[in-house]
Structure formats: C-alpha cells, structure tokens
Write an enzyme that holds these catalytic residues in place. Sequence first.
Site, PDB file in Angstrom:
ATOM      1  CG  HIS A 162      -1.943   1.240   1.580  1.00  0.00           C
ATOM      2  ND1 HIS A 162      -3.182   0.663   0.638  1.00  0.00           N
ATOM      3  CD2 HIS A 162      -1.943   2.432   1.725  1.00  0.00           C
ATOM      4  CE1 HIS A 162      -3.538   2.629   1.360  1.00  0.00           C
ATOM      5  NE2 HIS A 162      -2.710   3.038   2.077  1.00  0.00           N
ATOM      6  CD  GLU A 163       1.966   3.671   3.725  1.00  0.00           C
ATOM      7  OE1 GLU A 163       1.304   4.953   2.945  1.00  0.00           O
ATOM      8  OE2 GLU A 163       0.392   3.356   4.525  1.00  0.00           O
ATOM      9  CG  HIS A 178       0.452   6.551  -0.555  1.00  0.00           C
ATOM     10  ND1 HIS A 178      -0.041   7.324  -1.253  1.00  0.00           N
ATOM     11  CD2 HIS A 178      -0.238   5.739   0.545  1.00  0.00           C
ATOM     12  CE1 HIS A 178      -1.927   6.893   0.218  1.00  0.00           C
ATOM     13  NE2 HIS A 178      -1.578   5.883   0.872  1.00  0.00           N
ATOM     14  CD  GLU A 220      -5.669   6.994   1.327  1.00  0.00           C
ATOM     15  OE1 GLU A 220      -5.355   5.755   0.966  1.00  0.00           O
ATOM     16  OE2 GLU A 220      -4.126   7.216   1.886  1.00  0.00           O
TER      17      GLU A 220
END
Lengths: 495, 495
Positions: free
Chosen positions: B264-265, B268, B294
């Site tokens: 997930h990170e 980003h 997001e």
Amino acid sequence: MTTATAYSQLAQLFARLHRFSHLGAIAGWDQAAMMPPKGNDARAAAQAELGVLMHGLITDSKLPTLLSQAEQEDLSEMARANLGEMRREWRMANCLPSALVEAKTLASARCEHAWRSQRAANDWPGFLQNFREVVRLAREEGRLLGEQNGLSVYDAQMDKYEPGITSAQVERIFTEVKSWLPDLIAQVRDQQAKVPVPVPQGPFSVEKQRALGLEVMRLLGFDFDAGRLDVSLHPFCGGVPEDVRITTRYREDDFVQSLMGIVHETGHARYEQNLPRDWLEQPVGRARSMGIHESQSLSFEMQLGRSRGFLQLIAPLIQRQFGPDPALSADNLALLYTRVQPGLIRVDADELCYPAHIILRFEIERALMNGDIEAEDVPALWDEKMQSYLGLDTRGNYRDGCLQDIHWTDSFGYFPSYTLGAMCAAQYFACLRSSTPDLDRQIAAGNLQPVFDWLGNHIWRQGSRWSTDELLRRATGESLNPAHYRAHLEARYLA
Amino acid sequence: MTTATAYSQLAQLFARLHRFSHLGAIAGWDQAAMMPPKGNDARAAAQAELGVLMHGLITDSKLPTLLSQAEQEDLSEMARANLGEMRREWRMANCLPSALVEAKTLASARCEHAWRSQRAANDWPGFLQNFREVVRLAREEGRLLGEQNGLSVYDAQMDKYEPGITSAQVERIFTEVKSWLPDLIAQVRDQQAKVPVPVPQGPFSVEKQRALGLEVMRLLGFDFDAGRLDVSLHPFCGGVPEDVRITTRYREDDFVQSLMGIVHETGHARYEQNLPRDWLEQPVGRARSMGIHESQSLSFEMQLGRSRGFLQLIAPLIQRQFGPDPALSADNLALLYTRVQPGLIRVDADELCYPAHIILRFEIERALMNGDIEAEDVPALWDEKMQSYLGLDTRGNYRDGCLQDIHWTDSFGYFPSYTLGAMCAAQYFACLRSSTPDLDRQIAAGNLQPVFDWLGNHIWRQGSRWSTDELLRRATGESLNPAHYRAHLEARYLA
C-alpha cells in the site's frame, strides 16, 4: 501591555534562530545517516534556503540598535552573558558581505566535491586548482573578521571555533610540546617493542558491536530518551541538545577503534544533553567552544575510556559479546588502547602521536592564512614536518598526506581545538583525581558518577556563561596548563 | 536586466515554500520514525516556527497583485495550471484569520493529546469536552473557506483534500453503494463460511519480514536511491518527492497485514517518486488530491497486490523467508487476502467491509459540520449505522467505535478519499485490463511494467496539471464511475 525590552526582543529572535537551526541540524544528521543519494540536490537546496533565511534574520537592520539598547538594560548575570554571545554572533554574521559568503560556500562545495575523488586518485594538482580559490576567500574572510576585533587573519579564523585564543598562545604551547614529544614517542616505542600485544581476531559482527556500543553508552550515562546511535561514513555528534544524534561506523575485522569512537562521541553527547536546560534556545546555552567540546569527548575517550579502571569495567561486556579470548582481557585491552605507532593518518593516530598531526596542521594553516606560504607550498612543508615530527616519509603520497582531511576544503583554524581539548581534559582529570584520590578504583567498580558530577557541574551546565579561560580557571583553579597533559602522557606511557 | 514577470516572482516564492516544507517533511518523518521521546517539545516548537514562517510567506500582502498580474501574462499550459494551484493555496491560507488558525491548532493538539489516553480508557465524556471545541472551530473554518467558493461547511472541508468534489456527488455514489454492499457482504460470507482457510503460524521474525518487504518493494519498482523503508507506530508515506520515506510496523505473529501495508505505502511512494521532475518545486508538480493518492496505494494494494497473479509471483518469496508451509501457497494467500469478516476497526477492515466504515463516517461528519447534529450525538449515530451496515453492536464501546480514529481530533472531510480512491483504482484497472487482456498472466510472470506504465503515464507524471475529474476522463475516458468498483468486487468475491 508593557513594551518589550530590547533584550527580550533579541531573546525572541535568537529563540527563532534556534528553532530554525533545529530543523537544519536534524536534516543534516539525516543527510549523513539516513538519506538516499538522490535526495541530495533537494536537501542541499532546502538547507541553502534555510541558510539564507537565518542569515537574513541575524543581519536584520534593527539588531545594532537593539543590541546597544539591551546593553543599557538591567540584566541578570546570565542574560548579560547571553547578550555578549548574541553580539558575537551578530558581529560574525554582519562583517561579511553576502557576496563573499556565497562565493565561499560555492568554492568550498566545489572543492569538497572534487576532493572526494581527487583524494582517492592522489591528484594534488587537480585539488590545487580549487584549493587556491578556497584559500583566497578564507583569507579575505579572516581579514574582514579580524578587522572587527584586531586579530590577524589566522587568529580571526581560529576565533570562530575557540573565541579568545590567539595563535601566539597556541604557538607557545605547541613549541613546548614539540620540545618533549618526539623523544617521548621514541622512548615509548622502544619500551613497547619488547612487549608483544595479541590482536583480537574477528570477525566481530556489526550486530554484536552495536549491542556492545549501546551497553557502553548506557554505562556512560547517555540518555536514550534524548538521543540515538546510528551509522554514518564519518562518525559525528549531531542533532540538537534536546535530541542528540551520535554516529559510528563498524568494521567486521576490528571492534577496538569503533568502540572507542562511540565512547568519544558519547562525551560530546553528554555535554549537549546537559547544557543548561533553561537556556537552550539562547546563545549562552550552547557549548562554550570547539576546544571545550573536544575536551568532553577526550575526557571520555582518553581520560576515562583508556584508563585501566574503565577497561577493567568493560572487559567483561566485551567478552560477553565476543567470547573469553585472552586478547580481550583488561590487561591486553590496556596494551591495545595505549599502543604507539606513528602513522600517516590523523584520525587513526594514537593518543601520543595525535598532537604531532595537529601541530603540523596548525603551522601550515597559520602560514597559509597569514600569507607566509601559498597553496602550492603545502605538500613540501607537509613532507618536511612529517619527517621531523614522526619520522615518516610522505613524499608524493598526497592521499595519505595533505589530502587526507576534509577540513581545508572549507575551514582553517579548527585543528588546534583537538589538542587544546586533549590538554583541557588532562587538566580536568588532574583536578578530579586530587579531589577523588580513589577515582580509578571507583571507575573499575562501575561508579562513574564522580566523573559525571565533576564535568556536569564545572563544564556541561555552564554553557557559554564564561569565556573559555574563565571556565577553566573556575573549574580547575588555573588557566590552560599543558604540564597536566605531559604528566598524563608520561604517567600512562612510561609507567 | 529584465524585470521579473509576476509569474516568475510567484514561482520563486513557491519554490522557497517547497524548500521549507522539505525540512518540515523530513523533521516530521523523523519525529514518527526516529525521534526519542524527549525530543518532542523542541521539535514541536521548531515545526510551529516553520509553520508561522510559511504562513507569513503565503499571506504576504504582495500576493494578490502578483496573482492578478500573472493571470494577464503569456503562460504555457503547465504554468497556467500552476498559477491556478498557487491561487488555490493562497486562497486557503488567506481566508482564515490567524487567530482562528492558532485556536484550531491548539484545540486539535489538546484534543489529540488527551485522546491518546482517553481512547484506551474508553472515555467518551472526557473526549467530548475537547471535541466540542474542535467541532466548533472546524465549522467556523469550513464556513470561511466555503464563503470563498460558495460551498457548504462540509463541502469546503472536503475540498481541502479533494478539490472540486461535492458532498452531493459523494452522497449519490455512497447511496448507490449502500444499495448493494450489505447484501454482497452477506452473500460472500455465506460462501466463505464453507471454505476453511489455514492461517500461517508464526513467529515471523522482524528481520525476515523486513527482508521480504524490501524484496516486494523492489518488485514494485520502489527506487531505493530515492527513498527508504522504516518502522513507525502508524504506517505512512512521508518525506519529499525526491526522497520518499515509507514506514510499516511488524508483528511477529502475523506478516500478512504488514506485507500488504508495505505494498500500500509503496503505491503512495511511486506516485511521489514519479511526479513531474521539472515541476517538483511548484504546486502543479504535486499529487493531485488525497483521493488520487489513495487511488495509487489502493491500485497497488487492492488491484495489483491482492490479484491472483501477484500472489503467485510473491508466494515463492514468502516461502523462501518462512518455509514451504502450505498455508503460504498462492492459493491460500488468495483466500487469506480476500477473507471477509466484518469488524469494529476501520484500519483492520477487509476490502469489502471497508467502504461501510467510510460511508458511516462520511454521513456522521457531514451532519456534524453542517450543524444537523452536535458532538454529543456521534455515539448514538455510530451505533445505529454500525448495526445497519455491518450488523455489529458497538454500544458503550467507544474505544473501538467513534474514538478509534485520530482524524476527528483535527480534520473533517478526509474519509471519503479512501473509498473514492478505491473506486478510481478499480476504474483504472478496468481500463488497463481492456487494453492489456493478458494482464494477469503478465503479472504472474513478473512483468509489472504495464501497470507502472499506465499509472505513470496517466496519473503520476501529470501532477496537478488537471482537475481530478479531467485527470480521470483523460485517463479512463469517463468521470468517476462506481460501476467499475462494484464489478471488481463482484468479480473477486463472487467468482
């Protein structure tokens, strides 16, 4: 609402500067210890922007009036000392035209960047091309700084790091050291040649070295709620007094140097961690000088760290990490940590040879700043002095000679601080030993509190309240007296 | 020397702001990932000083004139978009009186600080005392922001994170989701009840989890020369575009969540690492919005990361670290990563239940901002909606209910970004799959380039060049269309 006094307006400005420098200090630590390579340009731009901002604040045209007004106000003794430090900072920032500051920053950055590869390539002629400009600008800076307080170019440079000292004083001290140091080195080497010293055999895992380092830092009173230990190419003590960041580097084939490096940086760190808490945002709350800072790291490394009592204390910790090797006994550690072996590299030098490296640099940088020699004369002088002070031939070996240090890409006048610090440390411990006769027994028993108390009361918590000389006189009853240094070296190395 | 255009003067100012924000971002990362506790006060003071400085720069009285003048100048398309973003930032900073900004900062800090212990103590009445003031000030802020562009209080708050969106749009979308989500969850749970899923048994050492995380980040194209992975209590993506710092946290009894958190990170991070390089110092070079941000993390986590192909690709890496456990097969990982289990905590929610947590928060915070309810009404509404959307009883359990998130101590209007982002991600992949029919086979074979190319071309390198809506239309041919999201969930969970 009452009008703010000039002093309180100044205090507010310097608190702002302190907060901005906090960000610069953390970003600087990050750059050395954490930052990946591609972050470099953006970081440099951010730091430069911060530099411009802070320079703008300290050269604000309101300051001269505020400083003069504040001098007429009714101030406590600490506030008055603070005001003196404010004026010093103001003077240093304001006597330099920004074109010079900028030119110097650029020339230094260019010189340092090229030096990184030129050193490896032993490329003195290449270095010289950038170095000439660095020298020219540093002389100009020293001339302008010196005009303000009647100092020679070199003395003005030294004054940045050790306010109040003159090269005449340093020369007197170093001349005295030169009169006995070469003989002492020769004598000690003669004695040591008869004593074989088993060298501990690695590999020593980074993990175990780190665990050992942390344990020794705890023993030395480092406050881990207010600081960290990390890794960087060149070990340093950075961060802010409220959050001190020290670094080390590890080699798997040798833990001895890295461990003592941690002890050294912990000395710097405890000074920062124990500066006067109520004054941290003000100039008077800062460390007194670079010489006094080095006197703390060297109190830890040379006076405490290499003492027999301390090595007895940490030998079991070392053996717990690396096994019950007889090379790791306190007796053998004492031999390892006092081994004298003249070498080319300053940062690898032992305690006894170290001042020779410093005296050589002092003599060369002073001549260079005062215009007695030119940049191209450095290698010949270097060769001559290395031969004379340490009996080593450095001809043609620039890499391990005059190209070895980063300092001269940017600054002149710092080197004496190392040896002045070592002398102060010897003077503190002479004083401490006379008031605590069983000091070494207490250290061996794990009670380091007398050391912490003495340094804390006399040095750490005083910040910049007094001049270096007054700090020393109040702490030890006398001005800097290199006799303690000689006595310490003779006691340790001729015993 | 020609006179600088108004635009170039603005560009210079915004570059300065970018450089200052660099220092704030690194200090912020350090605070979460590195800083020891006693550094906190000095860090807070330094960050506040930086905030005051930056607020002063963006509210400089010269700006309105410069902005108007620049609008008359001949500008490239990118420069014009940049100017629009400058005006947006200027408007947001300037429509708020500094007394309000200060009051809000203080009230939020007080509320958040107390929340840290009140949450653990399940102390809603205690929280409410501070929360009322936070709500009051946020309403006032929203009112002032909304006056500038004719938005309701809540829409003005949302606009900070997702410029251009309205709560009417969000409500339309969320109402549609509510019409099918509870049934879908029930149906999937019914199906899954028949399929047992072996849970991998730990302990999973932090060292191995970290090695695995780094390997997966490499696979996902994270540039380690321009970023790092570290540990913090709450995982986040911080730092600066030139040097992106992501964090995770490890639990020795479970690697599954932490690993997907890293994926997930990394989503980003790749957005930040691939923003338009020539515009990084300018507002137009930044990420478009929180929803779009997001959408990148969720493209990585939900679309790519939990896809069958990707799990086939990483299963051998997982087994290399943790052994050939059948619970670590690609098939079982797919079951683990699509397990649906309604729970009380948003951050632990699975992909299918997550939007229910968001819709609930959106409905409550909108009512709160628009004055339809008061602070003390929150728990009852929370209980009612948790029962209705997820069939869970939260009465009296504030800790795992309305006290679970940090957001409301400081901000309202952020929550929709999570689900809007998930919807955008589904829309991207629908588009990408139609142009690359064998996408999953390529992913399983380790070729993730089609994903990176699509996101890079359509999103990452566009920065804030276009509005969110135009960005979506240019990328996918249509405005946000939640049908893709529903289709994605049904395809994955009812297959």
